[in-house]
Design a protein around this motif. Structure first.
Motif, PDB file in Angstrom:
ATOM      1  N   LYS A 129       0.792  -1.221  -0.068  1.00  0.00           N
ATOM      2  CA  LYS A 129      -0.063   0.101  -0.003  1.00  0.00           C
ATOM      3  C   LYS A 129       0.910   1.232   0.027  1.00  0.00           C
ATOM      4  N   THR A 130       2.136   1.229   0.549  1.00  0.00           N
ATOM      5  CA  THR A 130       3.004   2.429   0.809  1.00  0.00           C
ATOM      6  C   THR A 130       4.177   2.449  -0.291  1.00  0.00           C
ATOM      7  N   ARG A 131       4.654   1.321  -0.838  1.00  0.00           N
ATOM      8  CA  ARG A 131       5.683   1.472  -1.742  1.00  0.00           C
ATOM      9  C   ARG A 131       5.216   1.012  -3.202  1.00  0.00           C
ATOM     10  N   TYR A 132       4.444   0.097  -3.291  1.00  0.00           N
ATOM     11  CA  TYR A 132       4.407  -0.556  -4.742  1.00  0.00           C
ATOM     12  C   TYR A 132       3.247  -0.061  -5.296  1.00  0.00           C
ATOM     13  N   PHE A 133       2.035  -0.184  -4.764  1.00  0.00           N
ATOM     14  CA  PHE A 133       0.784   0.182  -5.502  1.00  0.00           C
ATOM     15  C   PHE A 133       0.771   1.635  -5.792  1.00  0.00           C
ATOM     16  N   PRO A 134       1.188   2.602  -4.871  1.00  0.00           N
ATOM     17  CA  PRO A 134       1.133   3.954  -5.182  1.00  0.00           C
ATOM     18  C   PRO A 134       2.019   4.184  -6.625  1.00  0.00           C
ATOM     19  N   VAL A 135       3.103   3.598  -6.614  1.00  0.00           N
ATOM     20  CA  VAL A 135       4.029   3.677  -7.962  1.00  0.00           C
ATOM     21  C   VAL A 135       3.250   3.394  -8.920  1.00  0.00           C
ATOM     22  N   PHE A 136       2.458   2.189  -9.249  1.00  0.00           N
ATOM     23  CA  PHE A 136       1.638   1.760 -10.210  1.00  0.00           C
ATOM     24  C   PHE A 136       0.310   2.705 -10.530  1.00  0.00           C
ATOM     25  N   GLU A 137      -0.240   3.020  -9.591  1.00  0.00           N
ATOM     26  CA  GLU A 137      -1.124   3.928  -9.325  1.00  0.00           C
ATOM     27  C   GLU A 137      -0.670   5.245 -10.545  1.00  0.00           C
ATOM     28  N   LYS A 138       0.521   5.666 -10.093  1.00  0.00           N
ATOM     29  CA  LYS A 138       0.924   6.931 -10.691  1.00  0.00           C
ATOM     30  C   LYS A 138       1.358   6.740 -12.014  1.00  0.00           C
ATOM     31  N   ILE A 139       2.063   5.471 -12.423  1.00  0.00           N
ATOM     32  CA  ILE A 139       2.226   5.333 -13.552  1.00  0.00           C
ATOM     33  C   ILE A 139       1.080   5.089 -14.736  1.00  0.00           C
ATOM     34  N   LEU A 140      -0.150   4.619 -14.221  1.00  0.00           N
ATOM     35  CA  LEU A 140      -1.336   4.325 -14.967  1.00  0.00           C
ATOM     36  C   LEU A 140      -1.948   5.837 -15.144  1.00  0.00           C
ATOM     37  N   LYS A 141      -1.816   6.960 -14.183  1.00  0.00           N
ATOM     38  CA  LYS A 141      -2.377   8.110 -14.362  1.00  0.00           C
ATOM     39  C   LYS A 141      -1.432   8.817 -15.251  1.00  0.00           C
ATOM     40  N   ASP A 142      -0.384   8.800 -14.877  1.00  0.00           N
ATOM     41  CA  ASP A 142       0.714   9.743 -16.070  1.00  0.00           C
ATOM     42  C   ASP A 142       0.684   9.041 -17.439  1.00  0.00           C
ATOM     43  N   HIS A 143       0.552   7.803 -17.748  1.00  0.00           N
ATOM     44  CA  HIS A 143       0.472   7.443 -18.879  1.00  0.00           C
ATOM     45  C   HIS A 143      -0.723   7.385 -19.556  1.00  0.00           C
ATOM     46  N   GLY A 144      -1.825   7.271 -18.803  1.00  0.00           N
ATOM     47  CA  GLY A 144      -3.155   7.566 -19.432  1.00  0.00           C
ATOM     48  C   GLY A 144      -3.647   6.559 -20.499  1.00  0.00           C
ATOM     49  N   GLU A 145      -3.032   5.474 -20.312  1.00  0.00           N
ATOM     50  CA  GLU A 145      -3.418   4.413 -21.258  1.00  0.00           C
ATOM     51  C   GLU A 145      -3.981   2.999 -20.538  1.00  0.00           C
ATOM     52  N   ASP A 146      -4.555   2.006 -21.273  1.00  0.00           N
ATOM     53  CA  ASP A 146      -5.035   0.876 -20.487  1.00  0.00           C
ATOM     54  C   ASP A 146      -3.852  -0.014 -20.125  1.00  0.00           C
ATOM     55  N   PHE A 147      -3.061   0.141 -20.662  1.00  0.00           N
ATOM     56  CA  PHE A 147      -1.673  -0.768 -20.186  1.00  0.00           C
ATOM     57  C   PHE A 147      -0.514  -0.021 -19.495  1.00  0.00           C
ATOM     58  N   LEU A 148       0.360  -0.490 -18.978  1.00  0.00           N
ATOM     59  CA  LEU A 148       1.434   0.016 -18.255  1.00  0.00           C
ATOM     60  C   LEU A 148       2.475   0.474 -19.174  1.00  0.00           C
ATOM     61  N   VAL A 149       2.618  -0.043 -20.267  1.00  0.00           N
ATOM     62  CA  VAL A 149       3.874   0.355 -21.391  1.00  0.00           C
ATOM     63  C   VAL A 149       3.184   0.374 -22.791  1.00  0.00           C
ATOM     64  N   GLY A 150       3.474   1.473 -23.397  1.00  0.00           N
ATOM     65  CA  GLY A 150       2.878   1.724 -24.695  1.00  0.00           C
ATOM     66  C   GLY A 150       1.352   1.745 -24.804  1.00  0.00           C
ATOM     67  N   ASN A 151       0.713   1.243 -25.684  1.00  0.00           N
ATOM     68  CA  ASN A 151      -0.708   0.907 -25.174  1.00  0.00           C
ATOM     69  C   ASN A 151      -0.859  -0.528 -25.870  1.00  0.00           C
ATOM     70  N   LYS A 152      -0.174  -1.331 -25.205  1.00  0.00           N
ATOM     71  CA  LYS A 152      -0.175  -2.855 -25.876  1.00  0.00           C
ATOM     72  C   LYS A 152       0.101  -3.678 -24.332  1.00  0.00           C
ATOM     73  N   PHE A 153      -0.728  -4.723 -24.489  1.00  0.00           N
ATOM     74  CA  PHE A 153      -0.580  -5.831 -23.559  1.00  0.00           C
ATOM     75  C   PHE A 153       0.601  -6.328 -23.444  1.00  0.00           C
ATOM     76  N   SER A 154       1.282  -6.330 -22.004  1.00  0.00           N
ATOM     77  CA  SER A 154       2.671  -6.813 -21.892  1.00  0.00           C
ATOM     78  C   SER A 154       2.876  -7.688 -20.770  1.00  0.00           C
ATOM     79  N   TRP A 155       4.101  -8.274 -20.477  1.00  0.00           N
ATOM     80  CA  TRP A 155       4.523  -8.977 -19.368  1.00  0.00           C
ATOM     81  C   TRP A 155       4.166  -8.280 -17.884  1.00  0.00           C
ATOM     82  N   ALA A 156       4.287  -6.853 -18.166  1.00  0.00           N
ATOM     83  CA  ALA A 156       4.545  -5.913 -16.948  1.00  0.00           C
ATOM     84  C   ALA A 156       2.857  -5.850 -16.296  1.00  0.00           C
ATOM     85  N   ASP A 157       1.885  -5.977 -17.501  1.00  0.00           N
ATOM     86  CA  ASP A 157       0.534  -6.076 -16.956  1.00  0.00           C
ATOM     87  C   ASP A 157       0.182  -7.400 -16.283  1.00  0.00           C
TER      88      ASP A 157
END
Length: 222
Positions: A129-157
Motif C-alpha cells: 500500500k505504501t511502496r508498490y501500489f502507489p507507484v503503479f497507480e501513478k504510472i497508470l495516471k501519468d501514462h493515461g493508457e489501458d496498459f502499463l507500457v505503450g498501449n499494448k498488453f505486455s508481461w508487465a501487465d
C-alpha cells in the motif's frame, strides 16, 4: 506441431507461478511434472538439467531453461509481450522486477515460523500500500493508457495483475485507495486468455499451504 512447453516444479506456486501466468496469457498450453520426492530432484541434477541445482526448470524450443528471470524474459520476447523497442522493454523489466520483489515477500511468508506469520503478512500489505501500489497507480495516471507500457498488453501487465491478486488474498480491501489499479485489475482480468486462467480447473495454483511447504522442505532438504 511443436511440443508443448514442459514445466518441472513443486506442486504449488513458488517461482514457477509467474511462468504459468505468462504462458497462459500468451494462450500457450503447457505440461507439468511435479517434484514431490528427493529422488526426482536428484535425478534432474544427475542428468545435468539444473544449471545451478535449482528449479524452476522449463523445457521449450529444444532447450532446458533455468533461472526464473531468464525464462520469463525469453517467454515475453517469444510471445510478443516485451514492448516494441528497447525503451519499452527496459520499462517492462523495471515494472516486472518491482512486482517480483513484492511477490517474493509473499512466497517466503509461507515458510516463516507460525508466530511470525501474522506480523509478516501485515508488513507485506503495508509495503504493497505504501511502496508498490502507489507507484503503479501513478504510472497508470501519468501514462493515461489501458496498459502499463505503450498501449499494448505486455508481461508487465500480466505480472502486476498476479501481484494484485496475491496481495488481495492477504487483504481483500487493499485496492480501496487505488481506483486506477482497481480498473486495471478488472480490465486485464477480462482479457480472454487471462479470464480463462482465472477460472476454476485451470493450471493456476492455490496459495501455499502447510503441505506445499512440507514438500519443498523435503525435496530441498532444508
Amino acid at each position: 506441431m511443436a511440443a508443448k512447453p514442459k514445466l518441472w516444479y513443486f506442486p504449488g506456486r513458488g517461482r514457477m507461478e509467474s511462468i504459468r501466468w505468462l504462458l497462459a496469457a500468451a494462450g500457450v498450453e503447457f505440461e507439468e511434472e511435479f517434484l514431490e520426492t528427493r529422488e526426482q530432484y536428484e535425478k534432474l541434477q544427475k542428468d545435468g538439467r539444473l544449471l545451478f541445482g535449482q528449479v524452476p526448470l522449463v523445457e521449450i524450443d529444444g532447450m532446458m531453461l533455468t533461472q526464473t528471470r531468464a525464462i520469463l524474459s525469453y517467454l515475453a520476447a517469444k510471445y510478443n509481450l516485451y514492448g516494441k523497442d528497447l525503451k519499452e522493454t527496459v520499462r517492462i523489466n523495471m515494472y516486472a522486477d518491482g512486482t517480483q520483489d513484492l511477490m517474493g515477500m509473499i512466497m517466503m511468508a509461507a515458510f516463516k515460523p507460525p508466530e511470525e506469520k501474522e506480523e509478516n503478512i501485515a508488513l507485506i500489505v503495508t509495503k504493497a500500500k505504501t511502496r508498490y501500489f502507489p507507484v503503479f497507480e501513478k504510472i497508470l495516471k501519468d501514462h493515461g493508457e489501458d496498459f502499463l507500457v505503450g498501449n499494448k498488453f505486455s508481461w508487465a501487465d500480466v505480472q502486476l495483475l498476479e501481484a494484485i491478486l496475491m496481495v488481495e488474498e492477504l487483504n481483500a480491501s487493499v485496492l480501496s485507495d487505488f481506483p486506477l489499479l482497481k480498473a486495471f485489475k478488472a480490465r486485464i482480468s477480462n482479457i480472454p486468455t487471462i479470464k480463462k486462467f482465472l477460472q476454476p480447473g485451470s493450471q493456476r495454483k492455490p496459495p501455499a499451504d502447510s503441505h506445499y511447504v512440507d514438500v519443498v522442505r523435503h525435496v530441498l532438504q532444508f
